[in-house]
Design an enzyme around this catalytic site. Structure first.
Site, PDB file in Angstrom:
ATOM      1  N   ASP A   1       0.927  -1.036   4.633  1.00  0.00           N
ATOM      2  CA  ASP A   1       0.912   0.109   3.718  1.00  0.00           C
ATOM      3  C   ASP A   1       0.938   1.423   4.480  1.00  0.00           C
ATOM      4  OD1 ASP A   1       0.786  -1.581   1.508  1.00  0.00           O
ATOM      5  OD2 ASP A   1      -1.403  -1.653   1.563  1.00  0.00           O
TER       6      ASP A   1
ATOM      7  N   ASP B   1     -11.610  -3.035  -2.222  1.00  0.00           N
ATOM      8  CA  ASP B   1     -11.462  -4.163  -1.299  1.00  0.00           C
ATOM      9  C   ASP B   1     -12.833  -4.678  -0.876  1.00  0.00           C
ATOM     10  OD1 ASP B   1      -8.723  -3.817  -1.394  1.00  0.00           O
ATOM     11  OD2 ASP B   1      -8.575  -2.777   0.519  1.00  0.00           O
TER      12      ASP B   1
END
Length: 324
Positions: free
Chosen positions: A270, A26
């Site tokens: 998540d 990320d």
């Protein structure tokens, strides 16, 4: 299992979880506000953090005590070792991860000062999760109590994993994210529980979103009926900062949110999913697992990044004032 508070479930997380799917590096920057189309805004320092929906879900489940094995692929770039090392440090079993030529999965994330974000996803090695690979992992995949799936991997491989595990008696939890409006009939049939957010639920079932964003005003019994007709007798609908709704057959449970000062909401969904996987794998009800997930995902919102912000059972107890 009857519990006095959702956090007491943290003392009873012990089940085994298989997760099939994505790992991403990320690339994250923070901004005062998210840019409009065509606009450039100044940002803070670039951070490269471990992520990917499946990697995140695995780490969240492992950090609170589940026995987790992740199935997926990383590339031949520097990010591959970085991603696997992060998983290993969280206690995730990475022995079944493939290494393939080329780039690992990556995302570009912009986070504003309110903790909201935008995300662009490049699949990279995640596209190399083939049906043959899934078949080769049959014994390891089907040894778990629960299978977690999302849609950052090829849909045919996700479906193959669901069918394989469902046929072996493994509970299959499907996170329809990134959102797909027309799920394959085989995937619906092989999935036991669906996890979506409120907007995904509305699109999936053709339900008009409330003008005032008051999701509590929906007829959730009617939503449950439509969800059942769609193919799911059990589902969790997350409502962002307003908590979630659990549909479990004829029972509907409204799960209250856990309020925190959010720093970054990246990966909170998540964290929620990973916690539900861990709870179900440990024999807890869907509603109890979702209640615990509200705390775990709220904790994640208080730190930057996805996996980097996830807490251990001890850290979550301490944050919310619950000690052994």
């Amino acid at each position: 299992m009857s519990v006095t508070t959702p956090l007491t479930l943290l003392d009873h997380i012990h089940g085994s979880v298989s997760v099939v799917g994505s790992m991403n590096a990320d690339y994250t920057v923070t901004v005062d506000r998210l840019p409009h189309p065509g606009e450039t805004v100044n940002a803070g320092p670039l951070r490269i953090l471990p992520g990917g929906k499946s990697g995140n879900q695995s780490v969240a489940a492992a950090r609170i005590g589940a026995d987790v094995c992740l199935f997926g692929a990383v590339g031949s770039d520097d990010n591959a070792g970085f991603l696997v090392d992060s998983l290993n440090s969280a206690g995730v079993n990475t022995s079944c991860i493939r290494h393939v030529p080329g780039a690992s999965g990556a995302t570009v994330i912009t986070v504003d000062k309110a903790g909201e974000n935008t995300i662009a996803y490049s699949s990279g090695s995640n596209a190399c999760i083939s049906v043959d690979y899934i078949e080769s992992m049959r014994d390891a995949l089907t040894s778990a109590n629960v299978l977690g799936l999302c849609l950052e991997s090829p849909i045919e491989s996700v479906t193959a994993a669901a069918r394989m595990c469902h046929g072996a008696g493994v509970v299959v939890l499907l996170n329809d994210s990134p959102f797909v409006a027309e799920l394959p009939a085989e995937l619906i049939e092989a999935s036991d529980i669906l996890l979506v957010n409120e907007h995904e639920m509305a699109q999936l079932l053709g339900i008009a979103e409330p003008d005032d964003d008051n999701w509590d005003g929906l007829d959730w019994s009617e939503v449950a009926r439509q969800m059942h007709n769609f193919g799911f007798g059990q589902a969790v609908v997350t409502l962002g900062g307003d908590g979630s709704v659990v549909i479990d057959g004829d029972d509907i449970h409204r799960i209250a949110p856990v309020k925190v000062d959010a720093v970054d909401t990246t990966g909170c969904g998540d964290a929620f999913m990973g916690t539900v996987l861990a709870g179900l794998a440990s024999g807890h009800s869907l509603a109890d697992s979702a209640q615990l997930a509200s705390y775990v995902s709220a904790y994640a919102a208080t730190g930057l990044g996805a996996q980097a912000s996830y807490g251990t059972a001890a850290q979550i107890r301490e944050r919310f004032g619950v000690l052994r």
